[in-house]
Design an enzyme around this catalytic site. Structure first.
Site, short mmCIF file in Angstrom:
data_model
loop_
_atom_site.label_atom_id
_atom_site.label_comp_id
_atom_site.label_asym_id
_atom_site.label_seq_id
_atom_site.Cartn_x
_atom_site.Cartn_y
_atom_site.Cartn_z
CG ASP A 22 -9.29 11.70 7.92
OD1 ASP A 22 -8.85 10.59 7.46
OD2 ASP A 22 -9.79 12.50 7.16
CE1 TYR A 61 -10.72 2.87 5.87
CE2 TYR A 61 -11.43 5.26 6.09
CZ TYR A 61 -10.14 4.67 6.15
OH TYR A 61 -9.21 4.34 6.05
N GLY A 121 0.71 -1.04 0.04
CA GLY A 121 0.03 0.27 -0.18
C GLY A 121 1.00 1.23 0.13
CG ASP A 157 -6.43 -12.86 4.27
OD1 ASP A 157 -6.62 -11.61 5.62
OD2 ASP A 157 -8.03 -13.39 4.47
N1 LIG Z 1 -5.51 6.10 1.56
C1 LIG Z 1 -5.83 8.14 2.61
O1 LIG Z 1 -6.29 8.48 2.28
C2 LIG Z 1 -6.34 7.57 3.93
C3 LIG Z 1 -6.69 8.31 5.04
C4 LIG Z 1 -6.41 7.70 6.64
C5 LIG Z 1 -6.22 7.14 6.65
N2 LIG Z 1 -5.61 6.09 6.15
C6 LIG Z 1 -5.04 4.66 6.86
O2 LIG Z 1 -3.52 5.00 6.59
C7 LIG Z 1 -2.91 3.59 6.58
C8 LIG Z 1 -2.45 3.19 5.05
O3 LIG Z 1 -3.80 3.52 3.68
P1 LIG Z 1 -3.11 3.43 2.40
O4 LIG Z 1 -3.94 4.54 1.91
O5 LIG Z 1 -1.26 2.71 2.34
O6 LIG Z 1 -3.88 2.06 1.94
P2 LIG Z 1 -3.56 0.66 0.20
O7 LIG Z 1 -2.62 1.91 -0.09
O8 LIG Z 1 -5.50 1.37 -0.11
O9 LIG Z 1 -3.18 -0.24 0.65
C9 LIG Z 1 -3.65 -0.59 1.80
C10 LIG Z 1 -3.14 -2.08 1.55
O10 LIG Z 1 -3.67 -3.02 2.59
C11 LIG Z 1 -3.59 -4.47 2.35
N3 LIG Z 1 -4.96 -5.33 2.61
C12 LIG Z 1 -6.41 -4.80 2.09
N4 LIG Z 1 -7.04 -5.41 3.25
C13 LIG Z 1 -5.68 -6.85 4.04
C14 LIG Z 1 -5.83 -8.23 4.39
N5 LIG Z 1 -7.45 -8.22 4.43
N6 LIG Z 1 -4.94 -8.46 4.57
C15 LIG Z 1 -3.50 -8.10 4.26
N7 LIG Z 1 -3.45 -7.11 3.78
C16 LIG Z 1 -4.62 -6.54 3.19
C17 LIG Z 1 -4.07 -4.20 0.62
O11 LIG Z 1 -3.70 -4.87 -0.38
P3 LIG Z 1 -3.52 -5.14 -1.61
O12 LIG Z 1 -2.37 -4.35 -1.99
O13 LIG Z 1 -3.79 -6.85 -1.53
O14 LIG Z 1 -4.85 -4.55 -2.14
C18 LIG Z 1 -2.62 -3.04 -0.06
O15 LIG Z 1 -1.32 -3.49 0.51
C19 LIG Z 1 -4.75 2.57 6.35
O16 LIG Z 1 -5.04 1.90 7.88
C20 LIG Z 1 -5.71 3.19 6.24
O17 LIG Z 1 -6.88 2.72 7.06
C21 LIG Z 1 -6.11 6.33 4.86
#
Ligand SMILES: NC(=O)c1ccc[n+]([C@@H]2O[C@H](COP(=O)([O-])OP(=O)(O)OC[C@H]3O[C@@H](n4cnc5c(N)ncnc54)[C@H](OP(=O)(O)O)[C@@H]3O)[C@@H](O)[C@H]2O)c1
Length: 300
Positions: free
Chosen positions: A106, A129, A14, A40
């Protein structure tokens, strides 16, 4: 294996996970970032197997179900990844006396507060979410006393899909983009989040008394999505990339399955006081991402 410091990073593919893997770690630290197929989060068996093979010194859970709109129709899957996953990790880490760092969002807030949110402000998610991530926070905190919940927001990077990359892609075809201007937040670099997570993880490993609890980490300053888009195109055009005019619109003109908080601004005083982490301004962070995409020959 015991002379090394092993850290489990979930979600290594991610945005945040990739930056954790790219960060410079001290000698002797070994990051383990199994793919979703290898570990997983929703499977107790899978998590148990990971802990049986490696004596982790800390776990950083950056994996999550991040499809905010899809969560509205697939609540069970969102809760499995975002709530059950942290609960299982909390069990596994507490049983071994290992710190857990849980990344959150947030979206645990309803966005109705006029001022930026502090860590102790009342939560009240307005979508599935946010509710699933809040359940994950609770699971991590109740499940392992040595846990930190790091809330962040509006995550941007040169990888995967995010608002910055969507803007650049759309601008390749359209001279004018209509972008929501009544949601305020703090655009934040995944790389900067990774650096914050690194600092916290290393301190928690070294010091059993390191501070625990909820922390906010976002880049400095604030913006609407339209402000952010304008800055992206200013920087992109300055490096001879794409440009589009941005027309601000209210959220009511851009309906989505999930409602978003109007105010996503987070205060970061606590992480400064407890961990000496002081976020840089979001415009600097966005400039670095545009520069990275430009260097890659991407459409910035
Ligand atoms: N994106 C935002 O704007 C945002 C804002 C606030 C907070 N956050 C938080 O920041 C953190 C990182 O976000 P990000 O943007 O880096 O997320 P991301 O790019 O969507 O990546 C999420 C990762 O989690 C993996 N994943 C999902 N379900 C899984 C499971 N059941 N078992 C193992 N791995 C799993 C995905 O695997 P795959 O590669 O196989 O899909 C992916 O590698 C998260 O906690 C998110 O809630 C994000």
């Amino acid at each position: 294996m015991t002379d090394k410091t092993h850290i489990l990073v979930t979600g290594g593919a991610g945005q945040v996970g990739l930056e954790l893997l790219r960060a410079a770690w001290p000698d002797g630290v070994v990051l383990h970032a199994p793919s979703r197929a290898e570990l997983d989060l929703t499977s107790a068996t899978s998590i148990r197997a990971a802990f049986e093979t490696t004596p982790f010194a800390a776990v950083i859970n950056s994996a999550a179900w991040t499809a905010v709109d899809k969560a509205e129709s697939e609540a069970a899957a969102a809760f499995a990844a975002n709530a059950l996953g942290p609960a299982l990790l909390a069990d596994a880490t507490r049983a071994r006396g290992v710190p857990l760092i849980q990344v959150s969002t947030d979206y645990v807030f309803d966005g109705e507060k006029a001022e930026p949110y502090g860590e102790d402000d009342p939560v009240g998610p307005i979508g599935i979410y946010g509710a699933s991530k809040l359940a994950g926070e609770t699971a991590a905190r109740l499940g392992n006393p040595r846990s930190v919940v790091l809330r962040t927001a509006w995550v941007l990077s040169a990888h995967r899909s995010n608002f910055l990359k969507t803007m650049l892609r759309l601008a390749a075809d359209r001279p004018i983009l209509r972008v929501v201007d009544d949601q305020q937040g703090c655009p934040t670099s995944a790389r900067d989040i990774a650096e914050a997570l690194k600092t916290i993880a290393l301190r928690m490993i070294a010091d059993p008394q390191a501070p625990t609890g909820v922390y906010h980490f976002v880049n400095g300053g604030e913006a609407s999505w339209a402000d952010l888009a304008r800055e992206i195109f200013r920087l992109s055009a300055a490096s001879e990339g794409v440009h589009a005019e941005v027309e601000g619109i209210p959220s009511s003109e851009y309906p989505t399955p999930a409602r978003r908080p109007r105010n996503s601004r987070l205060l970061t005083n606590r992480i400064g006081a407890d961990y000496a982490i002081h976020p840089r301004p979001w415009k600097e962070a966005v400039a670095d991402i545009i520069a990275e995409l430009t260097a890659q020959g991407a459409p910035a």
